[in-house]
Scaffold this motif. Structure first.
Motif, PDB file in Angstrom:
ATOM      1  N   TYR A   6      27.688 -46.498 -26.446  1.00 56.52           N
ATOM      2  CA  TYR A   6      27.606 -45.115 -27.534  1.00 56.52           C
ATOM      3  C   TYR A   6      28.080 -44.533 -26.150  1.00 56.52           C
ATOM      4  N   ILE A   7      26.977 -44.397 -25.059  1.00 56.99           N
ATOM      5  CA  ILE A   7      27.060 -43.580 -23.893  1.00 56.99           C
ATOM      6  C   ILE A   7      28.852 -43.713 -23.359  1.00 56.99           C
ATOM      7  N   ASP A   8      29.413 -44.547 -22.937  1.00 54.01           N
ATOM      8  CA  ASP A   8      30.022 -44.868 -21.615  1.00 54.01           C
ATOM      9  C   ASP A   8      31.462 -44.375 -23.002  1.00 54.01           C
ATOM     10  N   ASN A   9      31.219 -44.706 -24.355  1.00 54.54           N
ATOM     11  CA  ASN A   9      32.215 -43.784 -25.474  1.00 54.54           C
ATOM     12  C   ASN A   9      32.527 -42.652 -25.210  1.00 54.54           C
ATOM     13  N   ILE A  10      30.400 -41.495 -24.999  1.00 53.52           N
ATOM     14  CA  ILE A  10      31.119 -40.455 -25.178  1.00 53.52           C
ATOM     15  C   ILE A  10      31.423 -39.669 -24.149  1.00 53.52           C
ATOM     16  N   LYS A  11      31.233 -40.241 -23.075  1.00 53.91           N
ATOM     17  CA  LYS A  11      31.650 -39.549 -21.444  1.00 53.91           C
ATOM     18  C   LYS A  11      33.613 -39.993 -21.150  1.00 53.91           C
ATOM     19  N   ALA A  12      33.895 -40.758 -21.937  1.00 52.54           N
ATOM     20  CA  ALA A  12      35.185 -40.355 -22.527  1.00 52.54           C
ATOM     21  C   ALA A  12      35.831 -40.023 -23.380  1.00 52.54           C
ATOM     22  N   LYS A  13      34.982 -39.536 -24.048  1.00 53.13           N
ATOM     23  CA  LYS A  13      35.618 -38.518 -25.374  1.00 53.13           C
ATOM     24  C   LYS A  13      35.389 -36.531 -25.300  1.00 53.13           C
ATOM     25  N   THR A  14      34.204 -36.666 -23.976  1.00 52.61           N
ATOM     26  CA  THR A  14      33.520 -35.831 -23.631  1.00 52.61           C
ATOM     27  C   THR A  14      33.931 -35.295 -22.358  1.00 52.61           C
ATOM     28  N   GLY A  15      34.070 -36.420 -21.795  1.00 50.30           N
ATOM     29  CA  GLY A  15      34.113 -36.298 -20.205  1.00 50.30           C
ATOM     30  C   GLY A  15      32.708 -35.505 -19.492  1.00 50.30           C
ATOM     31  N   LYS A  16      31.747 -35.867 -20.467  1.00 52.26           N
ATOM     32  CA  LYS A  16      30.162 -35.610 -20.197  1.00 52.26           C
ATOM     33  C   LYS A  16      29.046 -36.217 -19.645  1.00 52.26           C
ATOM     34  N   SER A  17      28.277 -36.583 -19.309  1.00 59.48           N
ATOM     35  CA  SER A  17      27.248 -37.484 -19.075  1.00 59.48           C
ATOM     36  C   SER A  17      26.439 -36.795 -19.757  1.00 59.48           C
ATOM     37  N   PRO A  18      24.856 -37.621 -19.901  1.00 59.74           N
ATOM     38  CA  PRO A  18      23.694 -37.508 -20.449  1.00 59.74           C
ATOM     39  C   PRO A  18      23.101 -36.536 -19.559  1.00 59.74           C
ATOM     40  N   TYR A  19      23.422 -36.441 -18.267  1.00 60.14           N
ATOM     41  CA  TYR A  19      23.197 -35.420 -17.680  1.00 60.14           C
ATOM     42  C   TYR A  19      23.971 -33.954 -17.830  1.00 60.14           C
ATOM     43  N   ASP A  20      25.013 -34.433 -17.616  1.00 56.47           N
ATOM     44  CA  ASP A  20      25.734 -32.980 -18.344  1.00 56.47           C
ATOM     45  C   ASP A  20      24.968 -32.405 -19.786  1.00 56.47           C
ATOM     46  N   PHE A  21      25.257 -33.669 -21.237  1.00 52.10           N
ATOM     47  CA  PHE A  21      23.990 -33.270 -21.817  1.00 52.10           C
ATOM     48  C   PHE A  21      22.750 -31.837 -21.786  1.00 52.10           C
ATOM     49  N   LYS A  22      22.221 -32.561 -20.350  1.00 57.87           N
ATOM     50  CA  LYS A  22      20.784 -32.539 -20.477  1.00 57.87           C
ATOM     51  C   LYS A  22      20.813 -31.039 -20.126  1.00 57.87           C
ATOM     52  N   GLN A  23      21.661 -30.883 -19.007  1.00 56.79           N
ATOM     53  CA  GLN A  23      22.081 -29.427 -18.532  1.00 56.79           C
ATOM     54  C   GLN A  23      22.788 -28.051 -19.411  1.00 56.79           C
ATOM     55  N   LEU A  24      23.104 -28.935 -20.066  1.00 53.24           N
ATOM     56  CA  LEU A  24      23.699 -27.842 -21.695  1.00 53.24           C
ATOM     57  C   LEU A  24      22.389 -27.399 -22.461  1.00 53.24           C
ATOM     58  N   ALA A  25      21.740 -28.422 -23.065  1.00 50.49           N
ATOM     59  CA  ALA A  25      20.652 -28.427 -23.763  1.00 50.49           C
ATOM     60  C   ALA A  25      19.216 -27.466 -23.102  1.00 50.49           C
ATOM     61  N   GLU A  26      19.370 -27.261 -21.659  1.00 50.27           N
ATOM     62  CA  GLU A  26      18.670 -26.564 -21.213  1.00 50.27           C
ATOM     63  C   GLU A  26      19.063 -25.417 -21.102  1.00 50.27           C
ATOM     64  N   ASN A  27      20.062 -25.084 -21.168  1.00 49.24           N
ATOM     65  CA  ASN A  27      20.940 -23.483 -21.380  1.00 49.24           C
ATOM     66  C   ASN A  27      20.898 -23.360 -22.849  1.00 49.24           C
ATOM     67  N   LYS A  28      20.717 -24.276 -24.000  1.00 51.11           N
ATOM     68  CA  LYS A  28      20.496 -23.261 -25.280  1.00 51.11           C
ATOM     69  C   LYS A  28      19.025 -24.127 -25.552  1.00 51.11           C
ATOM     70  N   GLY A  29      18.423 -23.847 -23.948  1.00 51.08           N
ATOM     71  CA  GLY A  29      16.504 -23.901 -24.262  1.00 51.08           C
ATOM     72  C   GLY A  29      16.001 -24.688 -25.222  1.00 51.08           C
TER      73      GLY A  29
END
Length: 74
Positions: A6-29
């Motif tokens: 799942y994580i590999d497919n997400i990275k291939a689709k979005t170019g983002k890692s779980p760490y990147d999403f965590k940073q974005l989620a922090e920005n969203k509160g």
């Protein structure tokens, strides 16, 4: 499909890692000081990921699981 797949497919689709999403989620509160805010529901996060990144439910849940501490190979 394994969690890592799942994580590999997400990275291939979005170019983002779980760490990147965590940073974005922090920005969203959704995350504060690296920890998921207790009042934030999984649905809020999965809806955000589905709408903004066009992830399917299973893929959005994999990112949510990473926020809850499930580890992955970055």
């Amino acid at each position: 499909m394994s969690f890592q797949a799942y994580i590999d497919n997400i990275k291939a689709k979005t170019g983002k890692s779980p760490y990147d999403f965590k940073q974005l989620a922090e920005n969203k509160g959704f995350i504060e000081n690296g920890i998921l805010v207790k009042t934030v529901k999984a649905t809020e996060i999965t809806n955000w990921l589905k709408e903004e990144f066009e992830l399917g439910h299973g893929h959005a849940m994999a990112i949510y699981a990473s926020f809850k501490g499930k580890t992955v190979n970055l």
